[in-house]
Scaffold this motif. Structure first.
Motif, mmCIF file in Angstrom:
data_model
loop_
_atom_site.group_PDB
_atom_site.id
_atom_site.type_symbol
_atom_site.label_atom_id
_atom_site.label_comp_id
_atom_site.label_asym_id
_atom_site.label_seq_id
_atom_site.Cartn_x
_atom_site.Cartn_y
_atom_site.Cartn_z
ATOM 1 N N SER A 29 0.654 1.644 -8.020
ATOM 2 C CA SER A 29 -0.195 1.619 -6.824
ATOM 3 C C SER A 29 -1.342 0.610 -6.942
ATOM 4 O O SER A 29 -1.972 0.264 -5.961
ATOM 5 C CB SER A 29 -0.756 3.015 -6.525
ATOM 6 O OG SER A 29 -1.512 3.476 -7.605
ATOM 7 N N SER A 32 -1.933 -2.621 -4.606
ATOM 8 C CA SER A 32 -2.303 -2.342 -3.220
ATOM 9 C C SER A 32 -3.815 -2.207 -3.023
ATOM 10 O O SER A 32 -4.319 -2.315 -1.900
ATOM 11 C CB SER A 32 -1.593 -1.063 -2.767
ATOM 12 O OG SER A 32 -1.855 -0.810 -1.426
ATOM 13 N N SER A 35 -5.770 -5.347 -1.204
ATOM 14 C CA SER A 35 -5.645 -5.529 0.253
ATOM 15 C C SER A 35 -6.141 -4.312 1.035
ATOM 16 O O SER A 35 -6.693 -4.449 2.137
ATOM 17 C CB SER A 35 -4.208 -5.856 0.640
ATOM 18 O OG SER A 35 -3.333 -4.904 0.094
ATOM 19 N N SER A 36 -5.964 -3.117 0.487
ATOM 20 C CA SER A 36 -6.439 -1.940 1.229
ATOM 21 C C SER A 36 -7.967 -1.872 1.209
ATOM 22 O O SER A 36 -8.594 -1.580 2.226
ATOM 23 C CB SER A 36 -5.812 -0.649 0.708
ATOM 24 O OG SER A 36 -6.070 -0.498 -0.655
ATOM 25 N N LYS A 81 -3.613 -9.592 2.891
ATOM 26 C CA LYS A 81 -2.585 -9.625 1.847
ATOM 27 C C LYS A 81 -3.233 -10.023 0.524
ATOM 28 O O LYS A 81 -4.045 -10.947 0.483
ATOM 29 C CB LYS A 81 -1.494 -10.626 2.218
ATOM 30 C CG LYS A 81 -0.276 -10.559 1.314
ATOM 31 C CD LYS A 81 0.818 -11.508 1.800
ATOM 32 C CE LYS A 81 2.004 -11.465 0.837
ATOM 33 N NZ LYS A 81 3.030 -12.437 1.193
ATOM 34 N N ARG A 85 0.778 -7.459 -1.769
ATOM 35 C CA ARG A 85 0.836 -6.293 -0.865
ATOM 36 C C ARG A 85 -0.006 -6.544 0.384
ATOM 37 O O ARG A 85 -1.048 -7.185 0.303
ATOM 38 C CB ARG A 85 0.308 -5.029 -1.558
ATOM 39 C CG ARG A 85 0.978 -4.688 -2.852
ATOM 40 C CD ARG A 85 2.301 -3.962 -2.598
ATOM 41 N NE ARG A 85 2.973 -3.667 -3.870
ATOM 42 C CZ ARG A 85 2.803 -2.555 -4.561
ATOM 43 N NH1 ARG A 85 1.990 -1.620 -4.103
ATOM 44 N NH2 ARG A 85 3.431 -2.363 -5.698
ATOM 45 N N ASN A 87 -1.966 -4.818 3.735
ATOM 46 C CA ASN A 87 -2.516 -3.587 4.306
ATOM 47 C C ASN A 87 -3.295 -3.873 5.579
ATOM 48 O O ASN A 87 -3.901 -4.940 5.706
ATOM 49 C CB ASN A 87 -3.435 -2.904 3.299
ATOM 50 C CG ASN A 87 -2.690 -1.936 2.415
ATOM 51 O OD1 ASN A 87 -2.219 -0.896 2.871
ATOM 52 N ND2 ASN A 87 -2.548 -2.291 1.148
ATOM 53 N N THR B 186 -5.303 4.093 -2.075
ATOM 54 C CA THR B 186 -3.855 4.014 -2.327
ATOM 55 C C THR B 186 -3.172 5.384 -2.214
ATOM 56 O O THR B 186 -2.902 5.846 -1.112
ATOM 57 C CB THR B 186 -3.563 3.355 -3.704
ATOM 58 O OG1 THR B 186 -4.143 4.126 -4.740
ATOM 59 C CG2 THR B 186 -4.100 1.937 -3.757
#
Lengths: 103, 393
Positions: A29, A32, A35-36, A81, A85, A87, B186
Motif C-alpha cells: 500500500s 499509493s 498520490s493520495s 499520479k 499510482r 488517486n 491507504t
C-alpha cells in the motif's frame, strides 16, 4: 550436523517468509501514499481553505515528487499520479469538504 | 546463588529508580471557579483594547514578534510559520492577526485539535444519556467485539488514549508502518473505525497511554451507531456549531461517511476560540449547560493510564487527558508540566504542524494559534511565557 543446518535454514526461510508476509500489506500500500496524500491535502487546501494553487502545491508536496497533476475546477476534484499510482480527491460540499474517491 | 541475589537486587533497584519522581504526589487539578459575568459572543466577539482588560499592548507585541517573525527558509517550509493568532481576555477579543494569505473568514485545518472537538461531541452524547463513559465500545460498535480482549475497551479508555490498540502514530518519521498514514490515505481510508478496531492489542485496555488517531476514529464510528446515520450527519453542526454561532466550518469524513475526528476539522481562529470559551465556562454557553457537569474537570485530568505506562523520555512531552492536554504534569510518573512557564491550570487542544487552542482559566485567557510549522521551531513554552507576561499584575 547436516540435519541441524537444514533445520536452521528451513526455520530462517520460514521466518523470512513470515516477515515478508507481515510487511507485505505495508509494502503493497506504500506507493499509493504519495498520490493520495497529495490529492487529498491539495483538494482541501484549494477548495476548503481557499488558498492559491501555488500555496496548495507547497502545502501538499512531499519528499517524493509526483509525476502527474490535474486540478479540475469544474468537477471540484484533484487527481495526482505518483510512484505509479493514481488517486483522486473530490470536494463534496462546504460541510463535508474533500474525500478520496478512487478505489 | 549469590550472583543471582545481587542481580535481583540490582534489578529491583533499577525498577525503583524508574519510578522515583522528583515531584511526588498526584497531579493537581483545581476546580474551575465559576465566571460571574461571562461575555457571550452573540454573534461576534466584542473587540476591546488590551489595556481595558489588563493586558499590556507593548508586551503583547513581543508575543506577536515571536509568532509572526519567520525564522527559517520559506521555500523549504522551515522555521516558525504562523497563519493566525487570536487572543481573548475576559471574553473579549484583544488581539487578532493573520498571515500567509489567511484572513478572519478563511477556515484553517486544525489537524488533531479536531480530536478535542470530537470529545465535545461525546460530552453532548453523555449529557443526553446516550452513552456512558464506562460502556464497553462493543455495546455500540460491533467491530470491537472481535475477541474478549477488544471487548474490554471502553469509551473512557478511548477518550484517555488508553485503548491498548497497537497503533503506530508516526507521521513523516516512519511512513511505511504508520497506522495513521495507512488509516488516512491507504488501507483504512474507506472505513477508518473498522480499520482501527481491527488492530491487535499491545496492552491491557486502560493501562497504557499511547496517543493514537485510531482511538479517536473508533469513537467517531461509535457515535455514528449511537445516533444513526441521519442524525450523525448533522450532529456537530446542530449540537455544537449552531449553538455557538459557528457557520463557517468544514468537517471531512472517510469513505463510509464517518467524521475523521482525528484530523480533518476546519475552522476560523475566532470560531475555534468559541470552543475554548465553552470549556473555560465549564461547558456552559449563553447561560445554557451544553456539556455535563464534571466534563471539563474530566477534560483537564491526566489519563489514569499514565501511572502504569512504561517510562520513556517522550512521556514528558505529553500530558494527555481526555482528548485534550493539561499543564499539570503527572508527578507519579516523574512527568513534569509540558509548559513550565505557563500557568499550571492551562489546558489545550493541539494539532500537527502547530495548531493550538489554549485555555488559561487563572488568567481568563483564550489563545488560538494556527500555523504550518514543518519542524519544531515554535516553542510553545516560550510563546506562552510571553503571553502570560503581557498580563498586567
Amino acid at each position: 550436523m547436516k540435519r541441524k543446518i537444514s533445520v536452521l535454514l528451513s526455520l530462517l526461510f520460514l521466518f523470512i517468509l513470515f516477515w515478508a508476509q507481515w510487511n507485505w500489506k505495508h509494502l503493497s500500500s506504500f506507493p499509493s501514499i504519495i498520490s493520495s496524500f497529495y490529492s487529498k491535502e491539495y483538494c482541501s487546501c484549494y477548495f476548503v481553505m481557499q488558498l492559491s494553487e501555488e500555496q496548495c502545491h507547497d502545502f501538499a508536496r512531499q519528499w517524493v515528487p509526483i509525476s502527474e497533476f490535474k486540478l479540475d475546477k469544474e468537477n471540484t476534484s484533484v487527481t495526482v499520479k505518483g510512484l505509479g499510482r493514481t488517486n483522486t480527491a473530490k470536494y463534496l460540499s462546504k460541510e463535508y469538504g474533500c474525500t478520496l474517491v478512487t478505489e | 546463588m549469590k550472583r543471582s541475589l545481587i542481580f535481583l537486587l540490582l534489578l529491583t533497584f533499577l525498577q525503583c529508580s524508574k519510578d522515583l519522581s522528583p515531584f511526588g504526589g498526584e497531579p493537581e487539578v483545581t476546580t474551575l471557579t465559576p465566571r460571574l459575568k461571562p461575555e457571550w459572543p452573540n454573534p461576534n466577539w466584542k473587540v476591546v483594547p488590551p489595556e481595558s482588560v489588563g493586558v499590556s499592548t507593548n508586551k503583547l507585541k513581543l508575543a506577536e514578534e515571536y509568532a509572526f517573525t519567520r525564522t527559517g527558509d520559506e521555500t523549504d517550509r522551515k522555521g516558525r510559520r504562523t497563519d493566525a493568532l487570536v487572543i481573548l481576555r475576559n471574553g473579549k477579543l484583544i488581539y487578532e492577526k493573520y498571515a500567509r494569505n489567511f484572513s478572519e473568514e478563511k477556515v484553517h485545518l486544525t489537524w488533531s485539535v479536531s480530536k478535542s472537538i470530537l470529545q465535545t461531541m461525546y460530552g453532548i452524547a453523555v449529557k443526553a444519556g446516550l452513552v456512558k463513559l464506562d460502556d464497553p465500545g462493543y455495546y455500540h460498535y460491533e467491530p470491537l467485539s472481535r475477541d474478549e480482549a477488544h471487548k474490554k475497551i471502553t469509551i473512557r479508555h478511548l477518550l484517555n488514549m488508553s485503548s491498548g490498540l497497537a497503533a503506530e502514530e508516526g507521521y513523516e518519521s516512519g511512513p511505511l508502518k504508520s497506522s495513521v498514514i495507512a488509516m488516512l490515505y491507504t488501507r483504512g481510508r474507506k472505513d477508518m473505525g473498522a480499520f482501527c478496531a481491527g488492530l491487535p492489542l499491545r496492552a491491557e485496555p486502560g493501562t497504557q497511554v499511547y496517543y493514537s488517531s485510531c482511538d479517536t476514529n473508533i469513537l467517531s464510528a461509535i457515535l455514528k451507531k449511537v445516533y444513526g446515520v441521519e442524525e450523525y450527519d448533522k450532529l456537530p453542526f446542530e449540537k455544537i456549531f449552531k449553538p455557538l454561532g459557528i457557520t463557517n466550518v468544514t468537517f471531512e469524513r472517510d469513505g463510509s461517511g464517518t467524521y475523521i475526528g482525528s484530523s480533518y476539522l476546519y475552522m476560523t481562529a475566532k470560531d475555534l476560540a468559541k470552543i475554548g470559551y465553552l470549556y473555560l465556562n465549564d461547558g456552559i454557553w449563553n447561560g445554557e449547560r451544553l456539556l455535563p457537569e464534571g466534563w471539563v474537570q474530566f477534560t483537564r485530568t491526566p489519563a489514569p493510564g499514565y501511572i502504569s505506562t512504561p517510562y520513556s523520555e517522550d512521556l514528558a512531552e505529553d500530558n494527555y487527558t481526555a482528548h485534550w492536554y493539561a499543564n499539570t504534569g503527572v508527578p507519579e510518573r516523574g512527568i513534569h508540566e509540558p509548559w513550565p512557564d505557563a500557568p499550571k491550570d492551562t489546558f489545550a487542544g493541539l494539532g500537527h504542524w502547530g495548531q493550538m487552542l489554549y485555555v488559561i482559566p487563572s488568567l481568563d485567557l483564550i489563545i488560538v494559534r494556527f500555523g504550518d510549522d514543518r519542524e519544531k521551531a515554535f516553542i510553545k513554552n516560550d510563546f506562552l511565557k510571553l503571553v502570560k507576561e503581557s498580563v498586567i499584575r
